[in-house]
Design an enzyme around this catalytic site. Structure first.
Site, PDB file in Angstrom:
ATOM      1  N   GLY A 195      85.841  18.433  23.661  1.00  7.87           N
ATOM      2  CA  GLY A 195      84.838  17.756  22.840  1.00  7.87           C
ATOM      3  C   GLY A 195      83.561  18.561  22.671  1.00  7.87           C
TER       4      GLY A 195
ATOM      5  N   SER B 287      82.496  19.870  18.906  1.00 14.15           N
ATOM      6  CA  SER B 287      81.965  19.717  17.533  1.00 14.15           C
ATOM      7  C   SER B 287      81.366  18.336  17.289  1.00 14.15           C
ATOM      8  CB  SER B 287      83.085  19.939  16.503  1.00 14.15           C
ATOM      9  OG  SER B 287      83.618  21.217  16.670  1.00 14.15           O
TER      10      SER B 287
ATOM     11  N   SER C 241      90.791  17.199  18.356  1.00 15.72           N
ATOM     12  CA  SER C 241      92.230  17.091  18.204  1.00 15.72           C
ATOM     13  C   SER C 241      92.864  16.549  19.481  1.00 15.72           C
ATOM     14  CB  SER C 241      92.815  18.461  17.856  1.00 15.72           C
ATOM     15  OG  SER C 241      92.252  18.888  16.630  1.00 15.72           O
TER      16      SER C 241
ATOM     17  N   GLU D 142      90.388  31.190  23.913  1.00 17.53           N
ATOM     18  CA  GLU D 142      90.847  30.399  22.782  1.00 17.53           C
ATOM     19  C   GLU D 142      91.115  31.282  21.557  1.00 17.53           C
ATOM     20  OE1 GLU D 142      87.967  28.440  20.429  1.00 17.53           O
ATOM     21  OE2 GLU D 142      89.023  26.529  20.502  1.00 17.53           O
TER      22      GLU D 142
END
Lengths: 249, 387
Positions: B123, B125, B157, B245
């Site tokens: 979490g 954005s 997501s 990432e």
């Protein structure tokens, strides 16, 4: 319980195989090889039995070219304990393969010898029975259910139109059929552990074949279809063609 | 990726391929049609231990490096499956492993490795600040042994398919912090008993089936023990995880690109028009060759970035360049593959249009290509910053 699983490396059924121009075999270019799918049922059965018992050993024995080691590693990744690769090039008839496998198994401390019911490449469906004969052991083929209590085994075999239940005592040879279980994926840890498991490679020389291999041919290209007409009017001509030309009526 | 390296990568690749082959095109087409999460696929990957690749062996994982994780994600994409439904578990891990306390790791990692807990949501954005992360408005206020969280996150997501979320929130207002990047903290949030209470999740419908959501926090209480590392240092912890990432997503892009190149070449060899395979026409074969070269060049940069990361060397520039080049290659390959298949590319049956939509995302997420260009221009080449 000690189990030996005999395994074969075969072309993947999803692969498009081509016969070499001289008909001597399959063109290996672009062919992906896998563990014979029926052998995976045998492997899964052996591994589950060992896990449930919390003891025992699963040994994978395969015969084939050096690359077969990759397939044995896959079996080790699924959970088998050790592998033996009998290295020999080329293709061989069932009797000579069964002889070499029996020689390897004879003298080992084994309770159960498992095979897939057939290899999906040549579909001969002969080796498990021959090995049992060479070793003088009871043999149950095309098995979809297997229960073992002590030294007594009960197998459910697939036969035409139903199942046949047979009883025998260990040690024995069993060949496995789809439906026995759902083979597992090798786990990531299993894959890493497999690299450290023993894999013994040995050259073997097979007995002279009793069957002479002549050649492989591609299946003939299907002939083009023919439209005999349209609607109800076409029926008489269709029936005639099916009866007189195709000979199927 | 990493062909010829003797670290078990070949075997891992075969293992992933074998698993993925049990989830063919129809499986993904059905999930796409129903906008459904690929639960069975994720369960299979979890059960086989692939999502725990980066978790050290002492916490029940495989203890592998980022290179191995690249091999896994590349192969998932290359077979036509979609790793986007689970890749976060790999890259979130980095922040927790490097900056989490021993008690946190002991409490959560073994259960994540065993597949009992899903750590799939990240979490960061928020709707108002885009990539300007220092302007996030979600706050965490200390209250005794707890932090109380208020705010809103977006483009989160998999939050409906995760038990845990790694959350970035302001613990000190931006104006009161020593610098804009200070004053933010990372929390390991247990969503399980909070959704429908202090946490509200609202799915966002998107062009692709991505299970993305908006998440609202209304007085969520998080034990102070779930603060990762030190208060106020969260931005730095998150940045650390971002390199991993970038590299992992770049590996996915290489997988997508190879999927498109392999499919296109196969189709062009087999499809006959005007009495010969279409791949005999240079107008068809040259774009496939070009896409292939672009892919392989990008793969080299991904391999380099992953190797630097594993060696503990600085890899920010390489990670970003790998992501840029690989997503560029996958998008070019996707376009090429659509053109090669012609009308059939639009038929859902072939899976090309689905992959085309999926790989478009990587031009935008997790970082837009423009921001990578800006990073390389200013940080690598020393050009003045435009913002």
């Amino acid at each position: 319980m000690n189990t030996i699983v005999c395994m074969k490396r075969v072309p993947d059924s999803a692969t498009r195989v081509r016969v070499t121009p001289d008909g001597a075999g399959l063109d290996p270019a672009g062919v992906k090889y896998v563990v014979n799918p029926y052998d995976e049922f045998a492997l899964e059965d052996a591994i589950r039995r060992k896990e449930e018992a919390g003891e025992g050993k699963v040994t994978v024995v395969a015969l084939g070219p050096p690359e077969t080691a990759e397939s044995i590693r896959q079996a080790l990744a699924m959970g088998a304990d050790e592998g033996v690769l009998l290295v020999c090039a080329g293709s061989h008839d069932a009797l000579s393969v069964a002889g070499a496998l029996a020689d390897e198994i004879r003298g080992r401390d084994v309770d159960l010898v498992l095979f897939g019911k057939q290899a999906i490449d040549d579909d001969n469906m002969q080796v498990p029975q021959m090995v049992a004969e060479f070793l003088g052991l009871p043999c149950a083929t095309v098995v979809v259910g297997l229960e073992i209590a002590g030294r007594d085994a009960t197998a459910r075999r697939e036969v035409e139109g139903g199942h046949e239940v047979v009883e025998f005592s260990l040690p024995a040879v069993v060949s496995t059929q789809k439906g026995l279980n759902e083979p597992r994926y090798p786990s990531l840890k299993g894959i890493m552990a497999a690299k450290r498991k023993p894999l013994e490679e040995r050259e073997v020389i097979l007995e002279a074949p009793t069957i002479e291999f002549l050649r492989l041919d591609e299946p003939p290209a299907p002939a083009a279809g023919r439209i005999v007409g349209e609607g109800v009017d076409a029926v008489p001509e269709l029936v005639r063609a099916l009866r007189d030309e195709a000979g199927v009526l | 990726m990493f062909a010829g390296h003797d670290h078990g990568y070949d075997e891992i690749r075969d293992g992933v391929r074998g698993l993925c082959e049990r989830f063919p095109g129809e499986y993904w087409r059905d999930r796409d049609r129903e906008s459904a999460y690929p639960t069975a696929f994720i369960e299979a990957l979890t059960e086989a231990g692939y999502l725990a690749a980066l978790i050290p062996e002492e916490y029940g994982g495989a203890g592998l490096d980022l290179k191995a994780a690249c091999v896994i994600l590349e192969m998932i994409q290359r077979t036509g499956c979609n790793g986007a439904a689970c890749h976060a578990q790999m890259y979130i891990m980095g922040t927790l492993l490097r900056h989490g306390g021993e008690a946190q790791k002991r409490r959560y990692l073994p259960r994540v490795a065993a597949g009992e807990l899903r750590l799939q949501a990240f979490g960061v954005s928020e709707p108002t600040c885009g990539t300007d992360t220092t302007r996030i408005a979600t706050t965490a206020e200390r209250n005794g042994d707890e932090y109380v969280i208020h705010g809103q996150k977006t483009w989160i997501s998999r939050s409906e398919h995760s038990d845990l979320m790694l959350l970035l929130a302001r613990t000190t207002p931006r104006e009161e912090s020593a610098k804009p990047t200070a004053g933010m903290s990372v929390f390991l949030v247990d969503l399980r008993n909070e959704v429908g209470e202090s946490v509200t999740i609202r799915p966002i419908e998107t062009m692709i089936n991505h299970s993305t959501t908006e998440v609202f926090f209304d007085g969520l209480r998080v034990p102070a023990a779930n603060l990762v590392g030190d208060e106020g240092e969260g931005f730095r912890y998150i940045l650390d995880g971002l390199n991993a990432e970038r590299v992992l997503i770049a590996a996915e892009c290489v997988g997508d690109a190879r999927f498109f190149v392999e499919r296109a070449a196969e189709y062009a060899r087999g499809r006959e028009v005007f009495g010969r395979p279409i791949g005999q026409n240079q107008g068809i074969q040259f774009p496939i060759a070009e896409a292939h070269m672009k892919t392989e060049a990008a793969a080299l940069m991904v391999e380099r970035a992953a190797s630097l990361f594993d060696d503990g060397a600085p890899c920010g520039a390489e990670a970003n360049m790998a992501k840029y080049l690989a997503s560029d290659a996958s998008w070019a390959a996707a376009d090429m593959c659509m053109q090669t298949y012609g009308g059939f590319a639009f038929s859902t049956e072939y899976g090309i249009e689905r992959k085309f939509r999926e790989t478009r995302l990587y031009q935008i997420a997790p970082i837009s290509t423009n921001l990578i260009l800006s990073h390389v221009a200013t940080h690598v080449l020393g050009l003045p910053k435009s913002f």
